[in-house]
Motif scaffolding. Structure first.
Motif, mmCIF file in Angstrom:
data_model
loop_
_atom_site.group_PDB
_atom_site.id
_atom_site.type_symbol
_atom_site.label_atom_id
_atom_site.label_comp_id
_atom_site.label_asym_id
_atom_site.label_seq_id
_atom_site.Cartn_x
_atom_site.Cartn_y
_atom_site.Cartn_z
ATOM 1 N N UNK A 198 0.823 -1.205 0.000
ATOM 2 C CA UNK A 198 0.000 0.000 0.000
ATOM 3 C C UNK A 198 0.861 1.261 0.000
ATOM 4 N N UNK A 199 0.420 2.253 -0.761
ATOM 5 C CA UNK A 199 1.046 3.560 -0.749
ATOM 6 C C UNK A 199 -0.046 4.603 -0.931
ATOM 7 N N UNK A 200 -0.005 5.629 -0.108
ATOM 8 C CA UNK A 200 -1.016 6.672 -0.184
ATOM 9 C C UNK A 200 -0.785 7.564 -1.402
ATOM 10 N N UNK A 201 -1.870 8.151 -1.881
ATOM 11 C CA UNK A 201 -1.808 8.985 -3.074
ATOM 12 C C UNK A 201 -0.817 10.135 -2.899
ATOM 13 N N UNK A 202 -0.836 10.789 -1.749
ATOM 14 C CA UNK A 202 0.064 11.924 -1.516
ATOM 15 C C UNK A 202 1.521 11.475 -1.551
ATOM 16 N N UNK A 203 1.827 10.327 -0.955
ATOM 17 C CA UNK A 203 3.199 9.808 -0.985
ATOM 18 C C UNK A 203 3.608 9.455 -2.409
ATOM 19 N N UNK A 204 2.648 8.936 -3.169
ATOM 20 C CA UNK A 204 2.920 8.573 -4.555
ATOM 21 C C UNK A 204 3.266 9.814 -5.388
ATOM 22 N N UNK A 205 2.519 10.894 -5.175
ATOM 23 C CA UNK A 205 2.756 12.125 -5.927
ATOM 24 C C UNK A 205 4.126 12.702 -5.575
ATOM 25 N N UNK A 206 4.478 12.703 -4.295
ATOM 26 C CA UNK A 206 5.788 13.207 -3.878
ATOM 27 C C UNK A 206 6.911 12.378 -4.504
ATOM 28 N N UNK A 207 6.738 11.061 -4.492
ATOM 29 C CA UNK A 207 7.749 10.189 -5.079
ATOM 30 C C UNK A 207 7.892 10.441 -6.574
ATOM 31 N N UNK A 208 6.773 10.602 -7.269
ATOM 32 C CA UNK A 208 6.810 10.906 -8.698
ATOM 33 C C UNK A 208 7.501 12.237 -8.955
#
Length: 319
Positions: free
Chosen positions: A93-103
């Motif tokens: 699992x990964x939260x949307x906000x963490x995903x955006x930061x990683x991208x």
């Protein structure tokens, strides 16, 4: 209305993927990944430490190499937590906000590395074509400003691409193809009109990577013309040898980058292992190989690393 409800209830959690079909072997598969990441971090940190502490390396080429090490580290480190969570703990699992930061970090440093390679090509052009003006043209202040400008350009250009994602509903699958977040991977999951992201992404790649690669090509055209004007074969060989490391760094970045983009855009029906293989090459190869290539092919860096590993004795230094 249904799409809005779906967005509120489902779209904020995504699921990363490891190696499909090899889940039982993830702990063993993680060993080479761990070694490669460790090699990349150690190699780039060594380059940074040597350039910072050795006054003999305070010259334009080494400053640009330090920038390259920073961008390599910036590309790889954001993906480490999610990768090893998937491989070691099967925590997908990964939260949307963490995903955006990683991208954002991944794409920003990827574009920045392309700009740094362009700056290094210009450095080689000035060093070979205008050697007497090399030190006066490429001052430390100008080099620092170039690095900051490259980072800001990449960050500002990436923001519109990711800002729209907050308004996309994700009503279907929330399973990503990789153990980290890529824009081209997430965009296919959105159940909305994604034409802006697709078109802007293509324009962004063309404008940044395309212009950078064109600038590198033009620089080497002038370099080659200047080298061919050298009468001595040994002199021509010596001049070209100073460019070998940079050419390798360009190929190491652009070949996996282009391959990953082609796979995501035109080979959507290809086996998942191909996507995963290309994605990991894109992230692992540049940080691992760049320090090795520059340590082997660049005399100043090689000597600096050797002085770090085998410091001269005080007695021999006095003599």
């Amino acid at each position: 209305m249904a799409a809005a409800n779906c967005s509120r209830t489902l779209s904020w959690t995504f699921y990363l993927s490891g190696i499909p079909g090899y889940e039982d072997f993830h702990p063993w598969i993680s060993l080479p990944f761990c070694l490669l990441y460790l090699a990349g971090v150690v190699g780039n940190c060594t380059i940074l430490h040597v350039v910072r502490t050795d006054a003999r390396l305070h010259e334009p080429m080494c400053y640009f190499l330090a920038m390259l090490s920073l961008t390599d580290t910036g590309m790889s480190l954001p993906t480490v937590p999610s990768l090893f969570r998937v491989l070691w703990f099967r925590s997908r699992e990964i939260q949307f906000s963490s995903c955006v930061v990683q991208m954002f970090l991944l794409h920003t440093f990827s574009f920045t590395e392309s700009s740094v390679l362009l700056a290094m090509a210009l450095d080689r052009y000035v060093a070979i074509c205008h050697p007497l003006r090399h030190a006066t043209l490429l001052t430390p202040a100008l080099i620092a400003e170039t690095g900051i400008a490259a980072l800001l350009r990449s960050a500002v250009a990436t923001l519109p691409l990711l800002a729209r994602r907050a308004f996309f509903p994700f009503c279907g699958s929330h399973v990503l193809s990789h153990p980290y977040c890529l824009h081209q991977d997430m965009i296919r999951l959105a159940c909305a009109d994604t034409r802006f992201n697709v078109i802007y992404g293509l324009v962004l790649i063309t404008a940044l990577w395309g212009l950078d690669s064109l600038g590198i090509f033009v620089s080497y055209v002038f370099i080659l013309r200047s080298v061919l004007g050298i009468s001595s074969p040994a002199g021509r060989c010596k001049a070209l040898n100073t460019c070998v490391s940079h050419i390798c760094a360009v190929l190491i970045l652009y070949v996996p980058m282009i391959g990953l983009s082609v796979v995501h855009r035109f080979a959507t029906q290809s086996p998942p292992l191909m996507h995963i293989f290309m994605a990991h090459i894109y992230l692992l190869v540049p940080p691992v190989l760049n320090p090795v290539i520059y340590s082997v092919k660049t005399k100043q860096i090689r000597q600096g690393v050797l002085r770090l590993l085998f410091p001269p004795k005080i007695g021999s230094a006095v003599m």
